[in-house]
Design a protein around this motif. Structure first.
Motif: not given
Length: 584
Positions: A46-72
Motif C-alpha cells: 500500500v503506497w501513495e505518492q511514492d510513500s509507504w502507508q503505515s499506521s501506529e499503535k501503542s503496545m502494552s507492557l504485559a510483564g517483566s522479569d529480572d532483565l526485561h520488560d515484555y511488550w505486546t
C-alpha cells in the motif's frame, strides 16, 4: 536507552498468528528502561505518492522479569501480510527499531522493516480447541483398581498389602477403571491420561514388547473399547502413552538382533556399536534410554521403523477412538519423525491432542508442525519453589513471566500443567504433609494458562516419595481418604469451569502485595477480573488492594460476600482469597 537489550525475533514466541486475520507481536526491552513502545505497521504493497502507508499503535507492557520488560500488541491484517517496526521512547530519547537496526527517524522505504510475507492459514498453530477446557486425571493402570482378578499376573500381591517396589504387581486393570468412572465424574475431570497399556514386561509398561497389543494383565481390546465409550458418554477424553524413543528388551525385533547379530534383518532398527550386543554391561554397546540395557533405542530415521510406529499411531485412534497421544522421552526422537507423526495423527483424527514429554524449554517442538504441548514441569518447579522453598514473590513473578513469554499464547493455553506424576514424588510428600500448602499449589496450577492434571490419589490425600513410592495402590476405603481435600479439588475444578478468568483468560497481571509471603495477581476476561491472593506464611496477613480494585464493589468468590469498596484484604494463614469485579 540500552540498545543491546532490545530484542524482537520472528519466532513463534514473538510473532504468532491468532487466526487468519490477526497476529500478536511481542518485543523485549531492558527492564524499566523504555517508557513506551509504539508499533509501526502496514501492508507492504500500500503506497501513495511514492510513500509507504503505515499506521501506529501503542503496545502494552504485559510483564517483566529480572532483565526485561515484555511488550505486546494484536494487529488485524486485512491482506494477510505485514511490514512493521517499533518506536521506542525513553525519558531522554526516541528511536525506531527495525530488522536492520536502529534509526533516528522512520525509514521512508519499506525494506528495513520486519516482514511477515504472508499469513498462511494452514500454518497457524491450531491445537485442539477442547484441550484448554480440560482437567486431566493421570492413571497408572497397574495401581488404580483390580477390576478383573481372572487376568491377574502370576505374582500378584493383595491390593495395597505392602509398599510398592520396582518389580511388584497388584493387579490393576482397565476394568478397574471402568468400575470407578463415577468417582472421576463426581470429581469433575474430563480427561484421563493413561501411562502405557501395551504389552510389556514391567509394571510401568515403558518397555514395550508389542505395540499392537494391550497387555493381558490390563484386559483385551473389547475392554478398552468399552472403557473409551463409557468415558465419552461422560464427556471424558482419553489419552494413551506411547514410547517411540525405545522399545523393551523383549520386543521381537530386538530379540532377533540379540540372536542373529549383524545378520539380523532388524539390525538397522536400532543403534548397535558392536556385536554381539551386551545388554548387561554398565554401558551397553548399543544406544539405549539412559544406560538401561532393557530399553534399546529405536532408529526412528529407518523407514521400516517409522512406518511401523506410524501404523501404531493410526491403529489406536482408528480402532479405539482415543483422543490424545502422550509421547515418552519425546526430546530424544528426531524432529522429522515427529513431523510425520503429526501429519499421520491429524489426518486420522483432526482434533487428537499430541503431548510430548519434555522437561525443559521446548520451542523447537512447538512451532505447529510437531506437538500441541509438552508436560509443563517448569511451571511445576516455579509453583513449588514459591509455596514450599521460600522463593521470593519477585523471583516467582519474574520466572513465570519469562516462562509464559517464551511461548505463544495458543501454546500456553494447552500446556499440560501438573504438580506431580509417576516420575516424581507426590505433591503431599513434597509438601512435607502440609495439606494447606497442597491446596495453594493446586489453586495456582488451576489459575495459570494451560490444561491442569491431577495424579491419581492426590485428590484423596495419598502420599509417596519418588518411584516406586509415588506408584502405590489407589486407596478406595473412604474411611482412609481425605474427604476435605477431595471436596476442595472438586470445588476447584468447578471454579475452573464456571470462571472465564481461571486458566483460559488472555491476560495476567502481578501486583505488589506489600507482604513478603503473599503473591497477588489478577486475571482478565472480557467482563470480569479475578484477583488471587496466596498467603504461604503461618500467620494471617492483611494486604493493600491494588488501586484499580479500590473503587469497585468486589465479590468474594467462595463465600459470595460483597466487599464494598475496601482498601485492604485479609488472608488467613496458609490460605488464599479469590475476589472478582465485574467490568460490565
Amino acid at each position: 536507552m540500552i540498545f543491546s537489550a532490545v530484542s524482537h525475533l520472528q519466532t513463534p514466541a514473538e510473532l504468532y498468528s491468532i487466526n487468519k486475520e490477526s497476529v500478536c507481536v511481542r518485543i523485549k526491552t531492558a527492564k524499566n528502561d523504555v517508557l513506551q513502545v509504539t508499533i509501526i505497521h502496514g501492508d507492504p504493497y500500500v503506497w501513495e505518492q511514492d510513500s509507504w502507508q503505515s499506521s501506529e499503535k501503542s503496545m502494552s507492557l504485559a510483564g517483566s522479569d529480572d532483565l526485561h520488560d515484555y511488550w505486546t500488541v494484536t494487529l488485524q491484517l486485512p491482506h494477510s501480510r505485514l511490514r512493521y517496526g517499533f518506536i521506542l521512547t525513553s525519558t531522554d530519547e526516541s528511536v525506531v527499531y527495525t530488522e536492520r537496526g536502529f534509526y533516528q527517524e522512520k525509514p521512508k522505504h519499506v525494506s528495513p522493516y520486519f516482514c511477515l510475507p504472508y499469513l498462511h492459514e494452514n500454518e497457524i498453530f491450531s491445537p485442539p480447541s477442547w484441550v484448554k477446557d480440560t482437567v486431566w486425571y493421570q492413571i497408572f493402570p497397574e495401581r488404580f483398581s483390580n477390576g478383573d482378578p481372572s487376568i491377574n499376573p502370576d505374582n500378584v500381591l493383595p491390593w495395597g498389602s505392602e509398599e510398592p517396589q520396582v518389580d511388584s504387581f497388584f493387579g490393576g486393570d482397565l476394568q478397574g477403571v471402568i468400575n470407578h468412572l463415577d468417582h472421576l465424574s463426581d470429581l469433575g475431570i474430563n480427561g484421563i491420561y493413561f501411562t502405557p497399556i501395551f504389552k510389556a514386561f514391567s509394571n510401568h509398561k515403558y518397555d514395550t514388547i508389542d505395540y499392537m497389543q494391550i497387555d493381558p494383565q490390563f484386559g483385551d481390546e473389547q475392554t478398552l473399547i468399552k472403557l473409551v465409550q463409557e468415558c465419552h458418554k461422560r464427556g471424558i477424553r482419553v489419552m494413551l502413552d506411547a514410547v517411540f524413543n525405545h522399545s523393551g528388551y523383549y520386543f521381537e525385533p530386538f530379540q532377533d538382533v540379540l540372536k542373529n547379530g549383524e545378520d539380523s534383518r532388524y539390525r538397522d532398527w536400532f543403534h548397535p556399536h558392536a556385536y554381539p550386543l551386551d545388554p548387561h554391561a554398565q554401558k551397553p554397546n548399543y544406544e539405549t534410554f539412559a544406560f538401561v540395557g532393557m530399553m534399546p533405542k529405536l532408529n526412528t530415521a529407518n523407514p521400516e521403523v517409522k512406518d511401523y510406529l506410524l501404523q501404531v499411531a493410526r491403529y489406536w485412534i482408528e480402532t479405539f477412538d482415543i483422543d490424545g497421544w502422550r509421547l515418552d522421552v519425546a526430546n530424544e526422537v528426531d524432529h522429522d519423525f515427529w513431523r510425520d507423526f503429526r501429519r499421520t495423527v491429524k489426518e486420522t483424527k483432526e482434533d487428537v491432542y499430541i503431548l510430548g514429554e519434555i522437561w525443559h524449554q521446548s520451542t523447537p517442538w512447538l512451532v505447529g508442525d510437531q506437538f500441541d504441548a509438552v508436560m509443563n514441569y517448569p511451571l511445576t518447579d516455579a509453583i513449588q519453589d514459591f509455596v514450599l522453598r521460600e522463593e521470593t514473590v519477585e523471583s516467582f513473578t519474574q520466572s513465570i513471566t519469562r516462562h509464559l513469554f517464551s511461548y505463544p499464547q495458543p501454546v500456553n493455553q494447552v500446556q499440560f500443567n501438573l504438580l506431580d506424576s509417576h516420575d516424581t514424588a507426590r505433591v503431599l510428600t513434597e509438601s512435607n504433609g502440609n495439606k494447606n500448602h497442597v491446596m495453594l499449589q493446586y489453586l495456582m496450577l488451576f489459575s495459570f494458562p494451560g490444561s491442569p492434571c491431577i495424579y491419581y490419589g492426590d485428590e484423596i490425600g495419598m502420599a509417596g516419595d519418588n518411584d516406586p513410592g509415588c506408584r502405590a495402590c489407589m486407596i478406595w476405603d473412604q474411611n482412609k481418604q481425605d474427604t476435605e481435600l477431595f471436596t476442595f479439588v472438586k470445588d476447584l475444578i468447578q471454579w475452573r469451569k464456571e470462571l472465564p478468568t481461571m486458566g483460559t483468560y488472555e491476560t495476567i497481571q502481578f501486583h505488589e502485595s506489600g507482604v513478603d509471603d503473599v503473591l497477588l495477581y489478577s486475571t482478565y476476561s472480557n467482563d470480569e477480573v479475578l484477583l488471587i491472593a496466596i498467603n504461604r506464611s503461618q500467620t494471617a496477613q492483611s494486604i493493600v488492594l491494588p488501586e484499580s480494585f479500590m473503587d469497585y464493589t468486589l465479590i468474594d468468590h467462595i463465600s459470595g460476600e460483597t466487599l464494598d469498596k475496601q482498601t485492604a484484604l485479609e488472608i488467613s494463614k496458609e490460605h488464599f482469597r479469590l475476589v472478582k469485579k465485574h467490568l460490565s
